[in-house]
Design an enzyme around this catalytic site. Structure first.
Site, PDB file in Angstrom:
ATOM      1  N   ASP A  95       0.716  -1.269   0.088  1.00 17.90           N
ATOM      2  CA  ASP A  95       0.250  -0.064   0.020  1.00 17.90           C
ATOM      3  C   ASP A  95       0.935   1.081  -0.216  1.00 17.90           C
ATOM      4  O   ASP A  95       2.106   1.262   0.460  1.00 17.90           O
ATOM      5  CB  ASP A  95      -0.995   0.012   1.094  1.00 17.90           C
ATOM      6  CG  ASP A  95      -1.792  -1.008   1.436  1.00 17.90           C
ATOM      7  OD1 ASP A  95      -1.833  -1.857   0.402  1.00 17.90           O
ATOM      8  OD2 ASP A  95      -2.802  -0.759   2.116  1.00 17.90           O
ATOM      9  N   HIS A 152       4.671  -7.411   0.257  1.00 15.46           N
ATOM     10  CA  HIS A 152       4.252  -8.739  -0.582  1.00 15.46           C
ATOM     11  C   HIS A 152       5.100  -8.968  -1.924  1.00 15.46           C
ATOM     12  O   HIS A 152       5.654  -8.156  -2.437  1.00 15.46           O
ATOM     13  CB  HIS A 152       2.736  -8.956  -0.895  1.00 15.46           C
ATOM     14  CG  HIS A 152       1.991  -8.758   0.518  1.00 15.46           C
ATOM     15  ND1 HIS A 152       1.228 -10.056   0.969  1.00 15.46           N
ATOM     16  CD2 HIS A 152       1.682  -7.900   1.625  1.00 15.46           C
ATOM     17  CE1 HIS A 152       0.761  -9.749   2.109  1.00 15.46           C
ATOM     18  NE2 HIS A 152       0.880  -8.427   2.489  1.00 15.46           N
ATOM     19  N   SER A 255       8.281   3.295   5.213  1.00 13.99           N
ATOM     20  CA  SER A 255       9.310   3.546   4.461  1.00 13.99           C
ATOM     21  C   SER A 255       8.711   3.409   3.069  1.00 13.99           C
ATOM     22  O   SER A 255       7.860   3.875   2.653  1.00 13.99           O
ATOM     23  CB  SER A 255      10.464   2.656   4.847  1.00 13.99           C
ATOM     24  OG  SER A 255      11.619   3.465   4.012  1.00 13.99           O
TER      25      SER A 255
END
Length: 287
Positions: A95, A152, A255
């Site tokens: 995200d 992911h 980050s």
């Protein structure tokens, strides 16, 4: 071109002057404290400030989290992030927002409008990887405090190598990306090299101020300790494999993720542009 204001110049100067490592260690210490009602109040205030949607979290109640880090790296419900279908489609790893994306031209990546940094420096001087990706494609995803902070896999892959690169701990928000030269090649980072059905892919976790640690599913917390030298781990004989959408790591406080693909291997999703908000599992592009 607009010149930075006094306040903007002050924010950049502060990045150079502040005790980055000390603040990061301090943040890590407090983020691991189990203070009961105090911890739950801090989590509640943080979630309110950043507008975090707890309905998509696997555990919706603030009281379910013993520490701030447990909340910050919270897993989501199984159906919260659908993975884009199709064997040739890659999915976004995290995200956040697109910081930059596009072509790696003669070994240079764009950091922000008008600012470039070296692929060779980003890859800690690895000549083989630099040659492989020098005219490839890249995408940089910035994770803000409000975002889901697990990372992911964009595609099916087998882990080949992981490299820890010591470095600075500058903040990596879009404003500082425009004002600190070579930001991503200067910061602490974790370079993960994968074999995929279509060739080699690199996924890089970039550290930052207050990013207390980075972890992977195969090695656990990698930092701390913070190694003084570039450190390599090799996994050729361990058969560590992933399916598209599988979790591979997480940031314990915020980050950036950078993905690299060799030349002529990937066509990035044309809807991905600077500043576009993205969700893990959405289309990154096609092989």
């Amino acid at each position: 071109m607009a010149f930075p204001t006094y306040w903007q110049r002050s924010k950049v100067a502060f990045q150079y002057l502040m005790p980055q490592l000390y603040l990061t260690r301090l943040a890590g210490f407090f983020a691991q404290r189990k203070w009961g009602a105090v911890t739950h109040l801090i989590i509640r205030l943080f979630a309110k400030k950043y507008g975090i949607n707890m309905q998509e979290a696997a555990e919706e109640n603030f009281s379910d989290y013993e520490t701030f880090n447990a909340f910050f790296t919270r897993p989501l419900k199984a159906d919260a992030r659908p993975i884009c279908a199709g064997e040739n489609h890659l999915c976004l790893p995290a995200d956040g927002r697109v910081s930059e994306c596009g072509k790696i031209t003669d070994g240079l990546l764009i950091q922000a409008k008008g600012h470039y940094f070296s692929l060779n420096a980003l890859l800690a001087g690895d000549p083989q990887l630099t040659e492989l990706f020098k005219n490839g494609e890249f995408i940089t995803t910035y994770l803000s405090p409000r975002d889901y902070h697990r990372v992911h896999m964009p595609c099916d892959a087998t882990l080949r190598k992981m490299t820890y690169v010591p470095g600075e701990l500058f903040s990596v928000n879009p404003f500082l990306a425009q004002h600190i030269p070579d930001l991503f090649a200067r910061n602490e980072r974790l370079i993960c090299v994968f074999d995929t059905p279509k060739g080699v892919m690199v996924q890089i976790l970039v550290g930052a101020t207050i990013t207390a640690s980075m972890r992977t599913t195969w090695a656990g917390v990698v930092n701390p300790p913070r190694y003084a030298d570039v450190t390599h781990w090799f996994y050729d004989d361990q058969n560590i494999t992933f399916k598209k959408g599988d979790e591979m790591g997480a940031f314990e406080l915020g980050s950036t993720v950078i993905n690299l693909f060799p030349a002529n291997s990937v066509e990035l999703n044309p809807e991905l542009r600077v500043g576009v908000p993205v969700k893990m599992g959405e289309s990154l592009g096609e092989w």
